[in-house]
Design a protein around this motif. Sequence first.
Motif, PDB file in Angstrom:
ATOM      1  N   HIS A 136       2.459  -3.813   3.661  1.00  0.00           N
ATOM      2  CA  HIS A 136       3.205  -4.878   4.327  1.00  0.00           C
ATOM      3  C   HIS A 136       2.364  -5.575   5.396  1.00  0.00           C
ATOM      4  O   HIS A 136       2.383  -6.791   5.560  1.00  0.00           O
ATOM      5  N   GLY A 137       1.607  -4.756   6.147  1.00  0.00           N
ATOM      6  CA  GLY A 137       0.864  -5.313   7.273  1.00  0.00           C
ATOM      7  C   GLY A 137      -0.229  -6.289   6.880  1.00  0.00           C
ATOM      8  O   GLY A 137      -0.711  -7.052   7.739  1.00  0.00           O
ATOM      9  N   MET A 138      -0.607  -6.307   5.633  1.00  0.00           N
ATOM     10  CA  MET A 138      -1.642  -7.235   5.169  1.00  0.00           C
ATOM     11  C   MET A 138      -1.087  -8.628   4.898  1.00  0.00           C
ATOM     12  O   MET A 138      -1.857  -9.573   4.709  1.00  0.00           O
ATOM     13  N   GLY A 139       0.244  -8.744   4.854  1.00  0.00           N
ATOM     14  CA  GLY A 139       0.831 -10.035   4.533  1.00  0.00           C
ATOM     15  C   GLY A 139       0.958 -10.228   3.039  1.00  0.00           C
ATOM     16  O   GLY A 139       0.451  -9.435   2.233  1.00  0.00           O
ATOM     17  N   TYR A 140       1.598 -11.333   2.649  1.00  0.00           N
ATOM     18  CA  TYR A 140       1.896 -11.574   1.243  1.00  0.00           C
ATOM     19  C   TYR A 140       1.058 -12.704   0.628  1.00  0.00           C
ATOM     20  O   TYR A 140       1.126 -12.934  -0.580  1.00  0.00           O
ATOM     21  N   ALA A 141       0.296 -13.393   1.421  1.00  0.00           N
ATOM     22  CA  ALA A 141      -0.512 -14.483   0.880  1.00  0.00           C
ATOM     23  C   ALA A 141      -1.489 -13.937  -0.163  1.00  0.00           C
ATOM     24  O   ALA A 141      -2.081 -12.857   0.010  1.00  0.00           O
ATOM     25  N   LEU A 142      -1.668 -14.660  -1.257  1.00  0.00           N
ATOM     26  CA  LEU A 142      -2.482 -14.165  -2.365  1.00  0.00           C
ATOM     27  C   LEU A 142      -3.930 -13.922  -1.971  1.00  0.00           C
ATOM     28  O   LEU A 142      -4.622 -13.104  -2.589  1.00  0.00           O
ATOM     29  N   ASP A 143      -4.429 -14.630  -0.950  1.00  0.00           N
ATOM     30  CA  ASP A 143      -5.811 -14.407  -0.534  1.00  0.00           C
ATOM     31  C   ASP A 143      -5.947 -13.268   0.476  1.00  0.00           C
ATOM     32  O   ASP A 143      -7.042 -12.967   0.932  1.00  0.00           O
ATOM     33  N   ARG A 144      -4.825 -12.610   0.819  1.00  0.00           N
ATOM     34  CA  ARG A 144      -4.874 -11.497   1.764  1.00  0.00           C
ATOM     35  C   ARG A 144      -4.292 -10.206   1.201  1.00  0.00           C
ATOM     36  O   ARG A 144      -4.787  -9.121   1.479  1.00  0.00           O
ATOM     37  N   THR A 145      -3.235 -10.317   0.426  1.00  0.00           N
ATOM     38  CA  THR A 145      -2.539  -9.118  -0.020  1.00  0.00           C
ATOM     39  C   THR A 145      -3.414  -8.233  -0.895  1.00  0.00           C
ATOM     40  O   THR A 145      -4.180  -8.720  -1.741  1.00  0.00           O
ATOM     41  N   LEU A 146      -3.286  -6.932  -0.713  1.00  0.00           N
ATOM     42  CA  LEU A 146      -4.004  -5.990  -1.573  1.00  0.00           C
ATOM     43  C   LEU A 146      -3.496  -6.054  -3.003  1.00  0.00           C
ATOM     44  O   LEU A 146      -4.210  -5.667  -3.931  1.00  0.00           O
ATOM     45  N   GLY A 147      -2.285  -6.528  -3.181  1.00  0.00           N
ATOM     46  CA  GLY A 147      -1.720  -6.643  -4.521  1.00  0.00           C
ATOM     47  C   GLY A 147      -2.452  -7.633  -5.403  1.00  0.00           C
ATOM     48  O   GLY A 147      -2.282  -7.617  -6.628  1.00  0.00           O
ATOM     49  N   ASN A 148      -3.267  -8.506  -4.806  1.00  0.00           N
ATOM     50  CA  ASN A 148      -4.017  -9.493  -5.586  1.00  0.00           C
ATOM     51  C   ASN A 148      -5.518  -9.333  -5.421  1.00  0.00           C
ATOM     52  O   ASN A 148      -6.281 -10.209  -5.780  1.00  0.00           O
ATOM     53  N   ASN A 149      -5.916  -8.181  -4.889  1.00  0.00           N
ATOM     54  CA  ASN A 149      -7.345  -7.908  -4.669  1.00  0.00           C
ATOM     55  C   ASN A 149      -7.814  -6.929  -5.741  1.00  0.00           C
ATOM     56  O   ASN A 149      -7.419  -5.756  -5.732  1.00  0.00           O
ATOM     57  N   PRO A 150      -8.665  -7.351  -6.690  1.00  0.00           N
ATOM     58  CA  PRO A 150      -9.084  -6.458  -7.793  1.00  0.00           C
ATOM     59  C   PRO A 150      -9.753  -5.170  -7.319  1.00  0.00           C
ATOM     60  O   PRO A 150      -9.736  -4.171  -8.040  1.00  0.00           O
ATOM     61  N   ASP A 151     -10.323  -5.181  -6.110  1.00  0.00           N
ATOM     62  CA  ASP A 151     -10.942  -3.950  -5.601  1.00  0.00           C
ATOM     63  C   ASP A 151      -9.925  -2.822  -5.451  1.00  0.00           C
ATOM     64  O   ASP A 151     -10.310  -1.642  -5.406  1.00  0.00           O
ATOM     65  N   TRP A 152      -8.652  -3.169  -5.361  1.00  0.00           N
ATOM     66  CA  TRP A 152      -7.602  -2.179  -5.133  1.00  0.00           C
ATOM     67  C   TRP A 152      -6.789  -1.907  -6.397  1.00  0.00           C
ATOM     68  O   TRP A 152      -5.764  -1.230  -6.335  1.00  0.00           O
ATOM     69  N   LYS A 153      -7.245  -2.420  -7.541  1.00  0.00           N
ATOM     70  CA  LYS A 153      -6.492  -2.230  -8.778  1.00  0.00           C
ATOM     71  C   LYS A 153      -6.369  -0.746  -9.135  1.00  0.00           C
ATOM     72  O   LYS A 153      -5.271  -0.267  -9.475  1.00  0.00           O
ATOM     73  N   HIS A 154      -7.457  -0.008  -9.051  1.00  0.00           N
ATOM     74  CA  HIS A 154      -7.406   1.413  -9.415  1.00  0.00           C
ATOM     75  C   HIS A 154      -6.433   2.174  -8.523  1.00  0.00           C
ATOM     76  O   HIS A 154      -5.654   3.012  -9.016  1.00  0.00           O
ATOM     77  N   ALA A 155      -6.453   1.903  -7.229  1.00  0.00           N
ATOM     78  CA  ALA A 155      -5.551   2.593  -6.308  1.00  0.00           C
ATOM     79  C   ALA A 155      -4.091   2.331  -6.669  1.00  0.00           C
ATOM     80  O   ALA A 155      -3.252   3.241  -6.620  1.00  0.00           O
ATOM     81  N   HIS A 156      -3.781   1.099  -7.019  1.00  0.00           N
ATOM     82  CA  HIS A 156      -2.408   0.779  -7.432  1.00  0.00           C
ATOM     83  C   HIS A 156      -2.041   1.505  -8.728  1.00  0.00           C
ATOM     84  O   HIS A 156      -0.949   2.068  -8.857  1.00  0.00           O
ATOM     85  N   LEU A 157      -2.962   1.491  -9.691  1.00  0.00           N
ATOM     86  CA  LEU A 157      -2.656   2.078 -10.994  1.00  0.00           C
ATOM     87  C   LEU A 157      -2.491   3.592 -10.927  1.00  0.00           C
ATOM     88  O   LEU A 157      -1.562   4.148 -11.536  1.00  0.00           O
ATOM     89  N   VAL A 158      -3.349   4.276 -10.194  1.00  0.00           N
ATOM     90  CA  VAL A 158      -3.263   5.742 -10.223  1.00  0.00           C
ATOM     91  C   VAL A 158      -2.001   6.229  -9.519  1.00  0.00           C
ATOM     92  O   VAL A 158      -1.389   7.221  -9.954  1.00  0.00           O
ATOM     93  N   ARG A 159      -1.583   5.565  -8.454  1.00  0.00           N
ATOM     94  CA  ARG A 159      -0.349   5.985  -7.788  1.00  0.00           C
ATOM     95  C   ARG A 159       0.860   5.754  -8.697  1.00  0.00           C
ATOM     96  O   ARG A 159       1.776   6.580  -8.754  1.00  0.00           O
ATOM     97  N   THR A 160       0.850   4.649  -9.396  1.00  0.00           N
ATOM     98  CA  THR A 160       1.950   4.367 -10.311  1.00  0.00           C
ATOM     99  C   THR A 160       1.939   5.335 -11.488  1.00  0.00           C
ATOM    100  O   THR A 160       2.980   5.880 -11.888  1.00  0.00           O
ATOM    101  N   ALA A 161       0.765   5.586 -12.041  1.00  0.00           N
ATOM    102  CA  ALA A 161       0.653   6.472 -13.206  1.00  0.00           C
ATOM    103  C   ALA A 161       1.083   7.893 -12.852  1.00  0.00           C
ATOM    104  O   ALA A 161       1.740   8.576 -13.651  1.00  0.00           O
ATOM    105  N   ARG A 162       0.685   8.381 -11.680  1.00  0.00           N
ATOM    106  CA  ARG A 162       1.068   9.741 -11.283  1.00  0.00           C
ATOM    107  C   ARG A 162       2.590   9.869 -11.173  1.00  0.00           C
ATOM    108  O   ARG A 162       3.175  10.888 -11.558  1.00  0.00           O
ATOM    109  N   MET A 163       3.232   8.832 -10.622  1.00  0.00           N
ATOM    110  CA  MET A 163       4.691   8.870 -10.499  1.00  0.00           C
ATOM    111  C   MET A 163       5.350   8.966 -11.878  1.00  0.00           C
ATOM    112  O   MET A 163       6.232   9.810 -12.103  1.00  0.00           O
ATOM    113  N   VAL A 164       4.935   8.115 -12.793  1.00  0.00           N
ATOM    114  CA  VAL A 164       5.562   8.086 -14.108  1.00  0.00           C
ATOM    115  C   VAL A 164       5.308   9.408 -14.841  1.00  0.00           C
ATOM    116  O   VAL A 164       6.226   9.987 -15.450  1.00  0.00           O
ATOM    117  N   ALA A 165       4.093   9.910 -14.776  1.00  0.00           N
ATOM    118  CA  ALA A 165       3.761  11.150 -15.476  1.00  0.00           C
ATOM    119  C   ALA A 165       4.563  12.329 -14.931  1.00  0.00           C
ATOM    120  O   ALA A 165       5.014  13.195 -15.693  1.00  0.00           O
TER     121      ALA A 165
END
Length: 756
Positions: A136-165
Amino acid sequence: AGDTTRFRSQQNLRGVRPWTAETPHLYQLDIVLMDSNSEIMETTRLEVGFRDIRIEDGAVKVNGKALLIKGTNRHEHHPETGHVIDRATMEADIQTLKAHNFNAVRTSHYPNDPYWYTLCSRYGLYVVDEANIESHGMGYALDRTLGNNPDWKHAHLVRTARMVARDRNHASILCWSLGNEAGNGVNFEATYAFVKATDPSRFVTYERAEQAPNTDVYVPMYADYMHLERFARQKEDLRPLIQCEYAHAMGNSLGGFKEYWDLYRRYPRLQGGFIWDFKDQGLWEEKDGRRYLTYGGDYGPKDTPSDHNFLNNGLVMADGTPHPHMLEAKQVQQPLQFQLGDQNGSKLRVDSEYRFRDVVVDLAWSILANGRVVDSGVLPAVKLRPNTSSALDIPVKPQGFGDAEAVFNLKATLTEAEPLLPAGHVLAQFQHILSAGHPSLPPAKRGRVNLKVDGGNVVLSFDGGTLTLDRNTGEVSGYRIGDRNLITGGARPNFWRPPVDNDYGTGSPEHRAEWRAPFDVPGPAKMTNDRKENGSMQLSFARPILGGDAVVTVQYNVNIEGTVTVTQKMQAIAGESDPDLAGRHHELEPGTHPNLYRFGQHWVLPANMKVAEWYGRGPMESAADRKEAAMLGQYTLPIAELATPYARPQYNGTRTDARWLRLHDGEGFGLEFQSHSAFDFTALNFSPEQLDSGPRKEERQSHFRLLDPTDEVHLDIDGASAGVACINSWGALPLPEYRLPYQAYDFEYVFRPLQP
């Protein structure tokens, strides 16, 4: 070692009883791993359920039936161990939720202890399982949010995958949430695609996707009533809507909750939501031998950054005790809806909101006249089918009620015990006013009331007592019956309340500051008196307020028996109303006046007043916009038990729509208040100053449980009260019908002595 093998088996099972939150049928699945010699190497056992989840016809459906989500957000919390909780706490939490008509929970904002999912599957709660992703603290703008930063793609995927598994075998999980307040972008598009490919049996949600493609359901936060209705009526986006957070239950809150459910029940694509949130996140501490619940600002050195009491927004206190607004949630969300077919109470329609199960209830009904039971009975073991209407005959006795207020009451209780709920548990209740009352006072005896001006006092003498008024203000300074003084001070016009948390969110304690002490024009009140034909004396005191823009007049009519009729009026002479002012960046326009919190009078009563009896809504606290659960009736409580111990002091303890109120010493000596129209009252052993945190609550670190109760009773009698709201706690006002704009007001009531 380290090898992974996937094994897939498919079987057709006959006669399976499907799982739902209403019918949580589970089966035992044993998995046995054997070596090549058929020796058992490892076994595991799961509780599994069978159900079909899909979105069709603009609705989330389970086993072909559209759901109505009655949910809450839940943090894992214990008041002594913080976010480390034991199984007993989880069991207590689910029992509380089931007892208060909840059918769903969101694991905000991380996967929970595995035992929680077991409980939800076993006892029946739909679960939104949420990935531990928030930036949340990073803001929602596409040039700031971690949700749109490819460097953080793995971190997003592994947390989601662990939950589902980890969690996907739990029948209770309705859907997956990709995270909370973490922006949107390529990483959430990737996690959405992963979950859809991995578990096509469930749908996927994400609030920050808003109406983008990477959420199957539109799950807004804190959408107001207009937003919901607009979405329900539009035809471009046909997805269902379920609010992932709404009805911010911070402090004295949840006003306007019924209006949300009016919309959910009116529009099929509005499928409910998750209240924010379940439990206050406070911790027990002790000071001077008294335990209290802490909040932000209680830890660390001075000026340590915190959000003050912003984590105290629960339906229950940190120790699990339900707040009054939890009872409102239970009432509004109840699974049985009632409607009378006639005005004598003999025809009743019951609509069951259960989708999958029959329910068997005892229907206990009664008819009250002015709060007293005049007829009653029980319809035992009534079986109600799911999602149907049932017409029932109630064997009421034909009778007339004259000038009495007649009320039909109904309670539906479980005929037999169910898991977590005992037989006799109140599942739903209903009240309907059959005929409006016309209260009247006995005619006053003739007799002369004497008036004497004694320095700064005006003394009126009647049989057996005196009423003393302050000549300058017109306020009551004494009311003696024999040798007892029943009033220390009173009839002070009052427009202010100790702000609730939602008030602070709108900035209204600053905007409405002129209502704290509006009598800013120097000089005494203008007094007039008039002798009435029956010998009673009428006095009026008029005082200008708000720089002369308005005049408040308080009138007393005192008869020979000591009965005092009080009339208070406010006349708006100049200035305009600015009722929609909200947010700290707004300022009053010149010539405008803000909303009032209340239009009433404040009283101080002596310490011997111990008991409150009233005919009105109760027994719990209620508010102008939160009183569905508070049923009309006659109630008796110790005054010491009328307060609600919110973690941070604020306006509390009000009972609404009273017809009469008696405050006495337990032996019958005291005061009775009565009005031709309903009034609200607050009677506490705490002063308004103790409960008021000033213009900005962050400047005062105060705790209700550390306040010293006053010996005297602080009483407010209100002809009108503003609502407490719930849309959010950072700017939303109550609905317009629950606001008090600057305009003319008046109300009238009587008080008289009580004697054994």
